[in-house]
Design an enzyme around this catalytic site. Structure first.
Site, mmCIF file in Angstrom:
data_model
loop_
_atom_site.group_PDB
_atom_site.id
_atom_site.type_symbol
_atom_site.label_atom_id
_atom_site.label_comp_id
_atom_site.label_asym_id
_atom_site.label_seq_id
_atom_site.Cartn_x
_atom_site.Cartn_y
_atom_site.Cartn_z
ATOM 1 N N SER A 39 77.283 41.809 -12.328
ATOM 2 C CA SER A 39 76.424 41.363 -11.220
ATOM 3 C C SER A 39 76.159 39.869 -11.293
ATOM 4 C CB SER A 39 75.093 42.127 -11.245
ATOM 5 O OG SER A 39 75.303 43.460 -10.846
ATOM 6 N N ARG B 79 82.920 43.156 1.330
ATOM 7 C CA ARG B 79 81.813 44.117 1.458
ATOM 8 C C ARG B 79 81.861 44.853 2.799
ATOM 9 N NH1 ARG B 79 77.719 39.978 -1.750
ATOM 10 N NH2 ARG B 79 78.572 40.549 -3.777
ATOM 11 N N GLY C 61 81.349 40.499 -19.864
ATOM 12 C CA GLY C 61 79.978 39.991 -19.977
ATOM 13 C C GLY C 61 79.358 39.522 -18.670
ATOM 14 N N GLU D 266 82.112 45.585 -5.592
ATOM 15 C CA GLU D 266 81.928 44.487 -4.636
ATOM 16 C C GLU D 266 80.428 44.207 -4.408
ATOM 17 O OE1 GLU D 266 84.745 43.678 -1.680
ATOM 18 O OE2 GLU D 266 86.275 44.979 -2.552
HETATM 19 N N1 CAA Z 1 79.474 32.285 0.850
HETATM 20 C C1 CAA Z 1 79.767 31.044 0.404
HETATM 21 N N2 CAA Z 1 79.155 30.459 -0.644
HETATM 22 C C2 CAA Z 1 78.196 31.161 -1.265
HETATM 23 C C3 CAA Z 1 77.826 32.453 -0.863
HETATM 24 C C4 CAA Z 1 78.506 33.034 0.241
HETATM 25 N N3 CAA Z 1 78.213 34.257 0.670
HETATM 26 N N4 CAA Z 1 76.859 32.922 -1.679
HETATM 27 C C5 CAA Z 1 76.612 31.958 -2.565
HETATM 28 N N5 CAA Z 1 77.425 30.895 -2.318
HETATM 29 C C6 CAA Z 1 77.450 29.603 -3.019
HETATM 30 C C7 CAA Z 1 76.077 28.948 -2.974
HETATM 31 O O1 CAA Z 1 75.931 28.165 -1.809
HETATM 32 C C8 CAA Z 1 76.083 28.113 -4.229
HETATM 33 O O2 CAA Z 1 76.856 26.944 -4.035
HETATM 34 P P1 CAA Z 1 76.155 25.482 -4.076
HETATM 35 O O3 CAA Z 1 75.487 25.388 -5.401
HETATM 36 O O4 CAA Z 1 77.297 24.547 -3.894
HETATM 37 O O5 CAA Z 1 75.203 25.507 -2.946
HETATM 38 C C9 CAA Z 1 76.867 28.964 -5.213
HETATM 39 O O6 CAA Z 1 77.689 29.858 -4.411
HETATM 40 C C10 CAA Z 1 75.991 29.784 -6.137
HETATM 41 O O7 CAA Z 1 75.198 30.631 -5.349
HETATM 42 P P2 CAA Z 1 73.915 31.372 -5.936
HETATM 43 O O8 CAA Z 1 72.998 30.354 -6.528
HETATM 44 O O9 CAA Z 1 73.365 32.249 -4.876
HETATM 45 O O10 CAA Z 1 74.559 32.199 -7.135
HETATM 46 P P3 CAA Z 1 73.935 33.272 -8.115
HETATM 47 O O11 CAA Z 1 74.410 33.006 -9.470
HETATM 48 O O12 CAA Z 1 72.462 33.403 -7.886
HETATM 49 O O13 CAA Z 1 74.704 34.638 -7.675
HETATM 50 C C11 CAA Z 1 74.962 36.672 -6.498
HETATM 51 C C12 CAA Z 1 74.577 35.188 -6.465
HETATM 52 C C13 CAA Z 1 74.804 37.118 -5.053
HETATM 53 C C14 CAA Z 1 74.075 37.504 -7.386
HETATM 54 C C15 CAA Z 1 76.445 36.825 -6.956
HETATM 55 O O14 CAA Z 1 76.590 36.557 -8.326
HETATM 56 C C16 CAA Z 1 77.009 38.182 -6.642
HETATM 57 O O15 CAA Z 1 77.413 38.454 -5.524
HETATM 58 N N6 CAA Z 1 77.094 39.094 -7.662
HETATM 59 C C17 CAA Z 1 77.815 40.321 -7.527
HETATM 60 C C18 CAA Z 1 79.236 40.141 -7.942
HETATM 61 C C19 CAA Z 1 80.172 41.103 -7.270
HETATM 62 O O16 CAA Z 1 79.989 41.510 -6.142
HETATM 63 N N7 CAA Z 1 81.241 41.451 -7.978
HETATM 64 C C20 CAA Z 1 82.256 42.287 -7.458
HETATM 65 C C21 CAA Z 1 83.592 41.894 -8.017
HETATM 66 S S1 CAA Z 1 85.036 42.520 -7.203
HETATM 67 C C22 CAA Z 1 85.044 44.196 -7.446
HETATM 68 O O17 CAA Z 1 84.055 44.814 -7.332
HETATM 69 C C23 CAA Z 1 86.239 44.969 -7.820
HETATM 70 C C24 CAA Z 1 87.309 45.105 -6.837
HETATM 71 O O18 CAA Z 1 88.396 44.627 -7.091
HETATM 72 C C25 CAA Z 1 87.139 45.918 -5.609
#
Ligand code: CAA
Length: 381
Positions: free
Chosen positions: A132, A245, A129, A365
């Site tokens: 992204s 990434r 669920g 990712e």
């Molecule tokens: N570094 C450190 N902290 C970070 C950060 C970063 N790059 N980006 C966000 N944060 C922190 C923020 O500071 C915040 O913390 P505080 O509240 O303490 O300030 C917290 O994380 C939440 O941040 P956001 O409000 O920006 O979070 P969001 O819910 O809006 O989500 C998003 C942001 C960028 C959309 C994120 O959900 C995302 O990257 N989604 C994609 C997920 C993804 O890439 N999944 C891949 C999984 S792995 C895979 O693919 C398989 C594999 O094994 C290869």
């Protein structure tokens, strides 16, 4: 600005190129065809120290960093993207967060095994669920004495069936409205009671790499295996993906380079209308654009890797590298099939595999749409 690589870095690239051409590429088609995990290739890469780029020498790695890693990763991915993603995850998604956020005891227990490739690692954030919208995850972690008890299911876990150690993200605060703030990270060994691996996915590309679902059924994790602070797991997840990434961007450029190499070779062999197809401007333009776009992406990758190595902000730069590289490489794969014509569509020509393999670089990712979101948020804040 210095565009020259040091002698050490050049040597890493040469070593990677040699092992990629001589040992990894010859196995790639069979791994793809048979959905065979690249265990043999990983063993060879581990012997060369390629699992330890992001682990300090003190913990059995080389500590050479992200620039060294991407130089090696491009060559491995040029030969076999299934091996490439397995190597990328081992370094960027497992050894790196353990080194950046682990305590001394955790690093001593796990980093040497990972850096030497004796153990394989996996990173598990995604759930059925929450893809992204990663912060919407619902896997729970409840404290019970000296243990955390984890319940939930995860999917799309690269190397999930083969990993000895997994970094698993779970909600330690049951209030789902807290989203990112209620998430913690755990170091879970595959032998912990209540941990179970589900089915491996049958994929379009990178078929040799493993993609599993996981089940946590009252899985008991020692309290000592909480990674970083309670409630700070989402930051660990995001910081880790900043590095990951860069690795997937590199995978894209590696596959794209393989497409370009195959296309240049074919353009110098194939004749139509009485001349080599490389003499036609239509083909020359495709080759020129492929090379230019891949080189531009490569420079973005090097910049992001250097920033991460220097401890400077790089979230936007990593997203830019992944966006540019995956777009360029997908275009390169499409053009490579076009340049090869009908034979490019046949299983016996490698461009058909590149075309399938490269698609994932726009998905995992963080999708292309998520990279746009990350970049735009940085521009607008
Ligand atoms: N570094 C450190 N902290 C970070 C950060 C970063 N790059 N980006 C966000 N944060 C922190 C923020 O500071 C915040 O913390 P505080 O509240 O303490 O300030 C917290 O994380 C939440 O941040 P956001 O409000 O920006 O979070 P969001 O819910 O809006 O989500 C998003 C942001 C960028 C959309 C994120 O959900 C995302 O990257 N989604 C994609 C997920 C993804 O890439 N999944 C891949 C999984 S792995 C895979 O693919 C398989 C594999 O094994 C290869």
């Amino acid at each position: 600005m210095d565009f020259d690589l040091s002698e050490d870095l050049k040597m890493i690239r040469e070593t990677a190129r040699k092992v990629a051409d001589e040992e990894i590429a010859p196995r790639a088609a069979a791994l793809d065809e048979g959905k065979i995990f690249p265990a043999e290739s990983m063993k060879k890469l581990a012997e060369l120290g390629f699992c330890g780029f992001l682990a300090p020498e003190k913990y059995g790695g080389s500590g050479l960093g992200n620039l060294a890693l991407v130089l090696a990763l491009e060559e491995v991915n040029r030969a076999c993207a299934s091996t490439g993603v397995t190597l990328s995850v081992q370094n960027s998604l497992v050894a790196s967060p353990l080194n950046r956020f682990g305590n001394e005891d955790q690093k001593q227990r796990y980093l040497p095994k990972l850096a030497r490739g004796e153990w394989l690692g996996a990173y598990s954030l995604t759930e059925p669920g929450s893809g992204s919208d990663a912060a919407a995850l619902i896997t729970s972690a409840r404290r019970d004495g000296d243990f955390w008890v984890l319940n939930g299911s995860k999917n799309f876990v690269t190397t999930g069936s083969y990993a000895d150690l997994l970094i698993i993200f779970a909600r330690t605060n049951p209030d789902a409205s807290l989203k990112a703030k209620g998430v913690s990270a755990f170091l879970v060994e595959k032998t912990f009671p209540g941990f179970r691996v589900g089915k491996a996915e049958d994929k379009c590309g990178i078929r040799g790499s493993d993609t599993a679902s996981l089940f946590l059924e009252d899985c008991r994790v020692p309290a000592a295996n909480l990674l970083g602070q309670e409630g700070k797991g989402f930051t660990i997840a995001m910081d880790t993906l900043d590095g990951g990434r860069i690795g997937i961007a590199t995978q894209a450029v590696g596959i794209g380079q393989a497409c370009l190499d195959a296309s240049v070779k074919y353009s110098k062999e194939r004749k139509q209308f009485g001349k080599l197809i490389g003499e036609f401007e239509a083909i020359q333009w495709k080759l020129a654009e492929m090379a230019t776009e891949l080189d531009a992406a490569r420079l973005l990758i090097y910049r992001a890797a250097l920033l991460r190595d220097r401890g400077l902000p790089h979230t936007k730069e990593a997203a830019m590298a992944k966006l540019a590289a995956s777009t360029a490489a997908n275009r390169a794969a499409k053009e490579a099939v076009q340049i090869h014509g009908g034979v490019g569509y046949l299983r016996e020509f490698p461009v058909e595999r590149y075309f399938r393999d490269v698609r994932i670089t726009e998905l995992y990712e963080g999708t292309t749409e998520i990279q746009h979101l990350v970049i735009a948020r940085h521009l607008l804040r």
